[in-house]
Structures are given as C-alpha cells and as structure tokens.
Design an enzyme around this catalytic site. Structure first.
Site, mmCIF file in Angstrom:
data_model
loop_
_atom_site.group_PDB
_atom_site.id
_atom_site.type_symbol
_atom_site.label_atom_id
_atom_site.label_comp_id
_atom_site.label_asym_id
_atom_site.label_seq_id
_atom_site.Cartn_x
_atom_site.Cartn_y
_atom_site.Cartn_z
ATOM 1 N N GLU A 146 0.828 -1.214 0.000
ATOM 2 C CA GLU A 146 0.000 0.000 0.000
ATOM 3 C C GLU A 146 0.861 1.262 0.000
ATOM 4 O O GLU A 146 0.512 2.263 -0.633
ATOM 5 C CB GLU A 146 -0.952 -0.005 1.193
ATOM 6 C CG GLU A 146 -1.959 -1.153 1.209
ATOM 7 C CD GLU A 146 -2.842 -1.200 -0.024
ATOM 8 O OE1 GLU A 146 -2.990 -0.172 -0.710
ATOM 9 O OE2 GLU A 146 -3.384 -2.283 -0.318
ATOM 10 N N ASP A 194 -1.536 -1.411 -9.782
ATOM 11 C CA ASP A 194 -1.750 -2.841 -9.569
ATOM 12 C C ASP A 194 -1.825 -3.507 -10.932
ATOM 13 O O ASP A 194 -2.906 -3.708 -11.488
ATOM 14 C CB ASP A 194 -3.036 -3.087 -8.768
ATOM 15 C CG ASP A 194 -2.920 -2.619 -7.330
ATOM 16 O OD1 ASP A 194 -1.866 -2.879 -6.712
ATOM 17 O OD2 ASP A 194 -3.860 -1.988 -6.826
#
Length: 380
Positions: free
Chosen positions: A310, A324
């Site tokens: 994160e 991602d």
C-alpha cells in the site's frame, strides 16, 4: 517399402495434427464501446474465445465491480495516461470461494458498464482515447484455486470518446464528503497490531533497499526483469522511502486507518486493504487482521508486505506511485521491466523474498518479531 514409409509418415502427421488441434487453450477478447460517451460511460464486453469454461478472478481486476483501474485514458495526442483517482487494492489470493470469480463458459460473454469519470479526472473535458490491457488470473471451472499461477493476457480495442466537462465533473468522487464520516481513525483495539505491521514494513523495506542497491543482481532481475543500475537505484530509493514512512508511526506523509470510508463501502469479501493515491490515504480492512504478521513462506501474504504494498501506492512517499498491474509471483513473472517497476506486488514479493532468504543483519526474522512484540506487549 518406400511407399509404406511415406504412408506411415503421413499417418503420423495426421495423428500429431489431430492431437495438436485438440489442445485446449484459453483466451479472452475484450471490447470497449460507448454508451454515454459525453458522461464517460462505456460498455466493456469480455468474451471467452477459448475452448474451456473459466473461473476468472474478479477482485482487483478488470472484472471488479469497484472503482479500480479498468481502462487507461489518454488525452488527445498524449502518450501518458491521465492520472488514476480511484482505488488501488490488496486482495486475498488463497482459500478462495466461488464469490471471488466470474464464471465464463466458452463462447460466452460478460458485459458491464464503467464510468471512467469516477476513476479519472476528466473535468477538463475534450477528446480522449481509451484502451484496456492487463492480466486476469483464472482457474479452470469449477476450481477456485489460483496456486497454479495461470493468467490470461488481454488487450482491448482503442475507443475514442469526447467528454463533456460538466458531466464528468459531476461524476468525480467527492472524497471530502466521504471522509466526513471519519471522526477518529486510530484503529481502536487494533492500533497495536497496525503499529507492529508498520514497524515490520519498515524493517523489510530497509532490508530490500540494501539488496536492491548491493545485493544479488540475478535475484533483483527475477522480480524487476532487469539488473540495470538506474532501475536498481530507483527501486532501492523507493524502498528506503517506504522504510522511513513506515518507521514514523505517528507522523509522516500518509494517513493510515481502519475505517472503510469509501462510498459505497469497499472492504467487501476478499479485500485486505486499499489506497487512494491522490489522498495518500491507506485503509486496512477487517480481513487484513487475519494475515500473519510476517510470513516464513516465500511469496506468501502477510501484514508487513501488504502494508509495504500500500505504501508503494502513495506518491507522497515516493513518486510516481505504483499501480496494480497484477498479483501473485507467477503473474508478476510475466511482466515487462517497465510494468514490474510500476507494479506494487513486485515490490512486496521482492521484499518478502529478500527477507526470507537474507533476514536483517544480526537477527533472524522470528527473533526480530519477538523482540518488537515484547516492546509493545501491552498494545497488541
């Protein structure tokens, strides 16, 4: 004898051709089309063009119902995608049920709509080109096991649209309004666990930074697809920045909490955590706390590497932030050097692998965990 030999060769060729033709090869076709182009609403059609019935993984992919990246948006004559303002996420990839998948039989299609104005800042309006590329992990139906590391590469058509500025501005998410419900987000009884995972994130990031700068070049190239000195330096610098950020528990450039503040809620089944990059804000979902603090198994998910994942999404930590591109070791191995450099999971996997094979100097990983947990025993 000569004619017999030719006959046998011909027969063998026919047999081999038949066997070759019978090989079951999965494939997807992705098409973009406009529904209400001025408002940024498009239709995506995903067709199974192979010969197998598939379970396509939904979470964090093109098939996710949430505001994750599904298309890249390019302004007219630009080769750089417009900034993504939606959600970037970490998802569970083991012990999955059918709810994590979309079943797609051969020659069948899935259709859904996407409002790109909710995930990209299109408030200036004008002409844009849309394109969708990526990987979707899958299992052959009815399996829900992704351990084989199978994935399908897809590449859509290019769709040109003209966006109305006012319509796009209305669809843009109002993060200030969403965050009004967050009165206090110190994670309550889980605060000690979050502090511990941040500390472990700092340790594995610092360890990975040393390896990126001066460690085994082959191991680095395994995860980042190049051993170029400039790339190693950039990766090492990102890891050092993450180590510093995770080490400042009560300060720093990011906001970390446990409230699912997004509207509609995003911490649904399978979601470990998520980040909104423009806000540098990380939310840990309830499922995050089911992970081990620091796994002793290579390429396994844990709190430390998920936290690191994160942090790579936060531009205030190190920019440009990651995306991602894909998830899981086998899928990460299919990326190009450019995509690996900007893939959050590649950093998490590398840091995990470095930690497993070469723990911090002078201490084994379990000793570090024990030492730290003893220091925060009253909070965990």
């Amino acid at each position: 004898m000569k004619s017999l030999s030719y006959s046998l060769i011909s027969f063998a060729f026919l047999i081999c051709s038949a066997v070759s033709g019978a090989v079951k090869k999965p494939s997807l076709e992705v098409k973009l089309s406009a529904l209400d182009a001025k408002a940024g609403i498009i239709k995506i059609n995903v067709k199974n063009t192979g010969t197998l019935s598939l379970n396509l993984f939904k979470w964090g992919t093109l098939l996710d119902a949430g505001p994750v990246r599904k298309v890249d948006v390019f302004a007219k004559d630009s080769k750089t995608p417009n900034p993504f303002i939606g959600i970037k996420t970490s998802v569970r990839t083991t012990n999955l049920t059918s709810s994590a998948f979309a079943k797609l039989d051969k020659n069948k299609s899935i259709q859904f709509t996407v409002n790109i104005a909710q995930t990209h800042d299109l408030s200036a309006g004008g002409s844009f080109t849309l394109h969708s590329t990526g990987l979707i992990p899958y299992a052959e139906f009815p399996s829900t096991d992704l351990s084989a590391g199978k994935s399908l590469v897809y590449k859509s058509n290019k769709l040109k649209v003209k966006i109305d500025a006012k319509a796009a501005a209305k669809a843009k998410p109002d993060y200030n309004k969403m965050l009004q419900k967050v009165k206090r987000d110190d994670c309550g009884g889980n605060r000690g666990i979050i502090e511990t995972s941040l500390a472990m994130c700092s340790w594995i990031a610092a360890n990975a930074a040393k390896a990126a700068f001066n460690g085994d070049a082959g191991k680095f190239a395994e995860y980042f697809k190049t051993a170029d000195g400039g790339v190693r330096a950039a990766v090492g610098n990102r890891f050092n920045a993450i180590a510093a950020e995770c080490g400042t528990i009560n300060a720093g450039a990011t906001q970390v909490g446990c409230t699912d503040w997004y509207n509609p809620p995003f911490c649904t089944s399978g979601i470990l955590s998520y980040t909104v990059s423009p806000l540098n804000r990380v939310a840990f979902c309830p499922l995050f706390f089911s992970l081990p603090l620091l796994s002793q198994n290579c390429h396994s998910q844990d709190m430390a590497s998920t936290t690191l994942h994160e942090m790579t999404h936060c531009p205030a930590v190190y920019g440009p932030e990651t995306d991602d591109k894909t998830m899981g070791y086998d899928n990460d191995m299919r990326l190009s050097a450019g995509d690996a450099f900007s893939n959050a999971d590649s950093y998490a996997m590398y840091a995990n692998a470095v930690w497993i094979t070469a723990p911090a100097v002078g201490m084994k990983s379990l000793d570090l965990i024990s030492a730290f947990c003893s220091s925060v025993k009253g909070n965990v």
